[in-house]
Design a protein around this motif. Structure first.
Motif, PDB file in Angstrom:
ATOM      1  N   ALA A  35       0.912  -1.057   0.083  1.00  0.00           N
ATOM      2  CA  ALA A  35      -0.172  -0.023  -0.035  1.00  0.00           C
ATOM      3  C   ALA A  35       0.954   1.216  -0.147  1.00  0.00           C
ATOM      4  N   GLY A  36       0.773   1.911  -1.082  1.00  0.00           N
ATOM      5  CA  GLY A  36       1.830   3.144  -1.176  1.00  0.00           C
ATOM      6  C   GLY A  36       3.213   2.922  -1.607  1.00  0.00           C
ATOM      7  N   PHE A  37       4.083   3.912  -1.546  1.00  0.00           N
ATOM      8  CA  PHE A  37       5.343   3.511  -1.901  1.00  0.00           C
ATOM      9  C   PHE A  37       6.157   3.212  -0.689  1.00  0.00           C
ATOM     10  N   PRO A  38       7.070   2.600  -1.099  1.00  0.00           N
ATOM     11  CA  PRO A  38       8.024   1.913   0.419  1.00  0.00           C
ATOM     12  C   PRO A  38       9.029   3.022   0.469  1.00  0.00           C
ATOM     13  N   ASN A  39       9.737   3.075   1.622  1.00  0.00           N
ATOM     14  CA  ASN A  39      10.723   3.820   2.141  1.00  0.00           C
ATOM     15  C   ASN A  39      12.082   2.876   1.939  1.00  0.00           C
ATOM     16  N   ILE A  40      12.897   3.459   1.119  1.00  0.00           N
ATOM     17  CA  ILE A  40      14.199   2.596   0.763  1.00  0.00           C
ATOM     18  C   ILE A  40      15.336   3.431   1.462  1.00  0.00           C
ATOM     19  N   GLU A  41      16.117   2.654   2.093  1.00  0.00           N
ATOM     20  CA  GLU A  41      17.364   3.103   2.853  1.00  0.00           C
ATOM     21  C   GLU A  41      18.397   2.096   2.580  1.00  0.00           C
TER      22      GLU A  41
ATOM     23  N   GLU B  25       3.805  -0.467   3.996  1.00  0.00           N
ATOM     24  CA  GLU B  25       2.517  -0.834   4.357  1.00  0.00           C
ATOM     25  C   GLU B  25       1.882  -2.068   3.548  1.00  0.00           C
ATOM     26  N   ILE B  26       1.121  -2.789   4.085  1.00  0.00           N
ATOM     27  CA  ILE B  26       0.524  -3.696   3.074  1.00  0.00           C
ATOM     28  C   ILE B  26      -1.057  -3.540   3.238  1.00  0.00           C
ATOM     29  N   PHE B  27      -1.911  -3.768   2.188  1.00  0.00           N
ATOM     30  CA  PHE B  27      -3.317  -3.783   2.359  1.00  0.00           C
ATOM     31  C   PHE B  27      -3.668  -4.644   3.232  1.00  0.00           C
ATOM     32  N   PRO B  28      -4.873  -4.432   4.048  1.00  0.00           N
ATOM     33  CA  PRO B  28      -5.517  -5.336   4.883  1.00  0.00           C
ATOM     34  C   PRO B  28      -6.370  -6.191   4.475  1.00  0.00           C
ATOM     35  N   GLU B  29      -6.655  -7.413   4.994  1.00  0.00           N
ATOM     36  CA  GLU B  29      -7.380  -8.156   4.678  1.00  0.00           C
ATOM     37  C   GLU B  29      -8.891  -7.485   4.942  1.00  0.00           C
ATOM     38  N   VAL B  30      -9.853  -7.387   3.687  1.00  0.00           N
ATOM     39  CA  VAL B  30     -11.198  -6.879   3.929  1.00  0.00           C
ATOM     40  C   VAL B  30     -12.198  -7.692   3.911  1.00  0.00           C
ATOM     41  N   ALA B  31     -13.020  -7.849   5.149  1.00  0.00           N
ATOM     42  CA  ALA B  31     -14.127  -8.968   5.368  1.00  0.00           C
ATOM     43  C   ALA B  31     -15.303  -7.874   5.490  1.00  0.00           C
ATOM     44  N   VAL B  32     -16.242  -8.190   4.733  1.00  0.00           N
ATOM     45  CA  VAL B  32     -17.588  -7.361   4.739  1.00  0.00           C
ATOM     46  C   VAL B  32     -18.486  -8.175   5.820  1.00  0.00           C
ATOM     47  N   GLY B  33     -19.348  -7.344   6.646  1.00  0.00           N
ATOM     48  CA  GLY B  33     -19.866  -7.901   7.572  1.00  0.00           C
ATOM     49  C   GLY B  33     -21.285  -8.472   7.071  1.00  0.00           C
ATOM     50  N   ASP B  34     -21.960  -9.123   8.104  1.00  0.00           N
ATOM     51  CA  ASP B  34     -23.308  -9.811   7.703  1.00  0.00           C
ATOM     52  C   ASP B  34     -24.566  -8.560   6.905  1.00  0.00           C
ATOM     53  N   LEU B  35     -24.437  -8.547   5.794  1.00  0.00           N
ATOM     54  CA  LEU B  35     -25.342  -7.575   5.230  1.00  0.00           C
ATOM     55  C   LEU B  35     -26.778  -7.976   5.241  1.00  0.00           C
ATOM     56  N   SER B  36     -27.082  -9.079   5.509  1.00  0.00           N
ATOM     57  CA  SER B  36     -28.510  -9.560   5.680  1.00  0.00           C
ATOM     58  C   SER B  36     -29.164  -8.865   6.963  1.00  0.00           C
ATOM     59  N   LYS B  37     -28.270  -8.429   7.975  1.00  0.00           N
ATOM     60  CA  LYS B  37     -28.998  -7.490   9.137  1.00  0.00           C
ATOM     61  C   LYS B  37     -29.139  -6.083   8.447  1.00  0.00           C
TER      62      LYS B  37
ATOM     63  N   ASP C  20     -20.010   1.157   7.548  1.00  0.00           N
ATOM     64  CA  ASP C  20     -20.429   0.937   8.867  1.00  0.00           C
ATOM     65  C   ASP C  20     -20.297  -0.639   9.129  1.00  0.00           C
ATOM     66  N   GLU C  21     -20.370  -1.480   8.219  1.00  0.00           N
ATOM     67  CA  GLU C  21     -20.359  -2.914   8.543  1.00  0.00           C
ATOM     68  C   GLU C  21     -19.105  -3.655   8.438  1.00  0.00           C
ATOM     69  N   THR C  22     -18.143  -2.900   7.861  1.00  0.00           N
ATOM     70  CA  THR C  22     -16.818  -3.520   7.692  1.00  0.00           C
ATOM     71  C   THR C  22     -15.629  -2.575   8.648  1.00  0.00           C
ATOM     72  N   SER C  23     -14.930  -3.571   9.170  1.00  0.00           N
ATOM     73  CA  SER C  23     -13.977  -3.024  10.138  1.00  0.00           C
ATOM     74  C   SER C  23     -12.529  -3.542   9.850  1.00  0.00           C
ATOM     75  N   PHE C  24     -11.578  -2.786   9.557  1.00  0.00           N
ATOM     76  CA  PHE C  24     -10.295  -3.060   9.276  1.00  0.00           C
ATOM     77  C   PHE C  24      -9.381  -1.929   9.525  1.00  0.00           C
ATOM     78  N   GLU C  25      -8.051  -2.165   9.599  1.00  0.00           N
ATOM     79  CA  GLU C  25      -7.134  -0.981   9.891  1.00  0.00           C
ATOM     80  C   GLU C  25      -6.851  -0.351   8.557  1.00  0.00           C
ATOM     81  N   LEU C  26      -6.546   1.018   8.705  1.00  0.00           N
ATOM     82  CA  LEU C  26      -6.389   1.630   7.135  1.00  0.00           C
ATOM     83  C   LEU C  26      -4.950   1.866   6.930  1.00  0.00           C
ATOM     84  N   PRO C  27      -4.337   1.602   5.860  1.00  0.00           N
ATOM     85  CA  PRO C  27      -2.713   2.230   5.640  1.00  0.00           C
ATOM     86  C   PRO C  27      -2.760   3.564   5.888  1.00  0.00           C
ATOM     87  N   LYS C  28      -1.619   4.103   6.512  1.00  0.00           N
ATOM     88  CA  LYS C  28      -1.553   5.500   6.717  1.00  0.00           C
ATOM     89  C   LYS C  28      -1.383   6.106   5.216  1.00  0.00           C
TER      90      LYS C  28
END
Length: 436
Positions: free
Chosen positions: A88-94, A112-124, A298-306
């Motif tokens: 996710a984004g550009f790497p910092n190279i040293e 950073e890497i992209f997180p796993e995105v799991a959508v919640g129960d949409l039937s609710k 609202d139904e999906t929770s995961f950490e966002l890449p900065k």
């Protein structure tokens, strides 16, 4: 082959150490130097006849840096693919200076890497679809709007009141520093028209041609553009002229001006109603789409890449600056703090990632027929729709927008099929005023 080790710094952050052997790169360096030697000019030598050692002396460091930099790019891409990482984004190279490398050079890539995105129960999830049946009264309201859109103005000597058109010169300042000015060129404003805070228009009431006013406006905390949110702006206004509105009669001539060739008023109202049906359908779809998108957020929770949030924040800031420029305001004179845009940036980034996941996982990409249908819908309001369609298909990149919108429609349909959808009656004015 480069040696790779991967360290987990946090949930999303990774630190990758990569060692690249130099021996395979030496051949690339020699080949590049030989290419340069064919055209390089050196004093005392004909082009292409200079010793390779002289070429190396002048160009060796530059070529070595180019080859090594390319090796970093290639080895990083290979390492990411081998470790199945979604960056996710550009790497910092040293790394240490390339010239200090012996048998290999080592660099560290932090990213950073992209997180796993799991959508919640949409039937609710509960989605309310606005329901509206157009009436004759709604057509009359729209006709009244069309009359007002064709207003003309005549000068008056009295003080300004609501619905008058005034011509003014204006300067605006924040904390004593000017941020906007019309100069000597007057601008026209209709008092009470939408798009401005009511306090501003209220302050313009009671002004006569030649009079001046100074007043302060404190913009609300949620004002758009955000750069003025919570700010107090001082306005110095001079009234150049005051004109009152004159509205056209609803007659055959009016109908002809709306495109009804025979001037028949009943035909005019029928066509207005047909257009309203299309507009109502468009607005209801937009409402439902926004409700679906909000539910997905609202139904999906995961950490966002900065890095992703930062990029979106910068995009919003650039858009805000462009908006200010279009309004005649110098964006460099209006402080723009990234924190003001961060909440919206987080929502945009999150929604984009959720949509991408749903589209890829459930194969919701728009078909060619759906893209064509979207282009045709764009063309409906044009006098020569075929020309617009041809323009879109003349360059495949132009189809990106209709393809994205058609794909979003697929996502909305997919969610509605799983969610609990109920119809909610809505008033005509409420639907038409929303987002106006």
């Amino acid at each position: 082959m480069a040696a790779v080790s991967v360290e987990t710094v946090s949930n999303l952050e990774r630190r990758m150490t990569i060692k690249v052997p130099l021996a395979p790169l030496e051949g690339q360096i020699r080949q590049r130097l030989q290419q340069i030697s064919r055209t390089a000019k050196f004093s005392g030598f004909r082009p292409g006849k200079a010793p390779i050692g002289l070429v190396n002396q002048h160009y060796g460091d530059q070529v070595r840096d180019e080859v090594y930099s390319k090796a970093v790019e290639t080895s990083f891409g290979d390492a990411v693919e081998q470790n199945k990482l979604r960056v996710a984004g550009f790497p910092n190279i040293e790394h240490l200076p390339f010239k200090d490398a012996a048998e290999e050079f080592e660099y560290i890539a932090t990213f950073e890497i992209f997180p796993e995105v799991a959508v919640g129960d949409l039937s609710k999830v509960k989605i309310e679809r606005p329901a509206l049946e157009l009436s004759d009264a709604d057509v009359e309201k729209t006709l009244d709007v069309l009359v007002k859109q064709r207003v003309s103005y005549e000068p008056v000597k009295r003080a300004s009141k609501k619905a008058d058109r005034i011509n003014i010169t204006l300067t605006a300042s924040i904390d004593g520093q000017q941020v906007e000015s019309t100069g000597d060129r007057g601008i026209d404003l209709v008092i009470g028209e939408p798009g401005r805070v009511s306090e501003f228009d209220d302050a313009l009431l009671g002004g006569k041609a030649g009079s001046e006013k100074t007043f302060d406006i404190t913009y609300p905390a949620d004002h758009n553009p955000a750069q003025l949110a919570g700010k107090t702006v001082t306005y110095d206004v001079k009234f150049v002229s005051v004109s009152q509105p004159v509205y056209p009669e609803i007659d055959a001539e009016f109908a002809k001006n709306l495109g009804v060739e025979d001037g028949n008023l009943d035909t005019m109202k029928s066509e207005i109603k047909q257009s309203l049906v299309q507009e109502v359908d468009k607005r209801i779809k937009a409402r439902v789409k926004e409700s679906v998108f909000q539910a997905l957020v609202d139904e999906t929770s995961f950490e966002l890449p900065k890095a992703i949030v930062s990029a979106e924040t910068n995009r919003l800031m650039q858009a805000a600056a462009q908006n200010l420029r279009q309004r005649g305001v110098d964006p460099t004179q209006v402080p723009m703090e990234p924190a003001v845009f961060e909440t919206q940036a987080q929502r945009n980034a999150k929604l984009r990632m959720v949509l991408t996941e749903l589209v890829n996982t459930n194969e919701l990409h728009a078909t060619a027929d759906q893209v064509r249908a979207m282009v045709d819908s764009f063309a409906q309001s044009f006098e020569r729709p075929d020309e617009l369609v041809s323009w879109y298909y003349a360059d495949v990149k132009r189809l990106d927008e209709p393809a994205a919108l058609a794909t979003e429609e697929n996502v909305v349909a997919w969610v509605l099929d799983k969610a609990k959808v109920t119809n909610k009656k809505i008033k005509f004015d409420e639907l038409m005023m929303a987002g106006a």
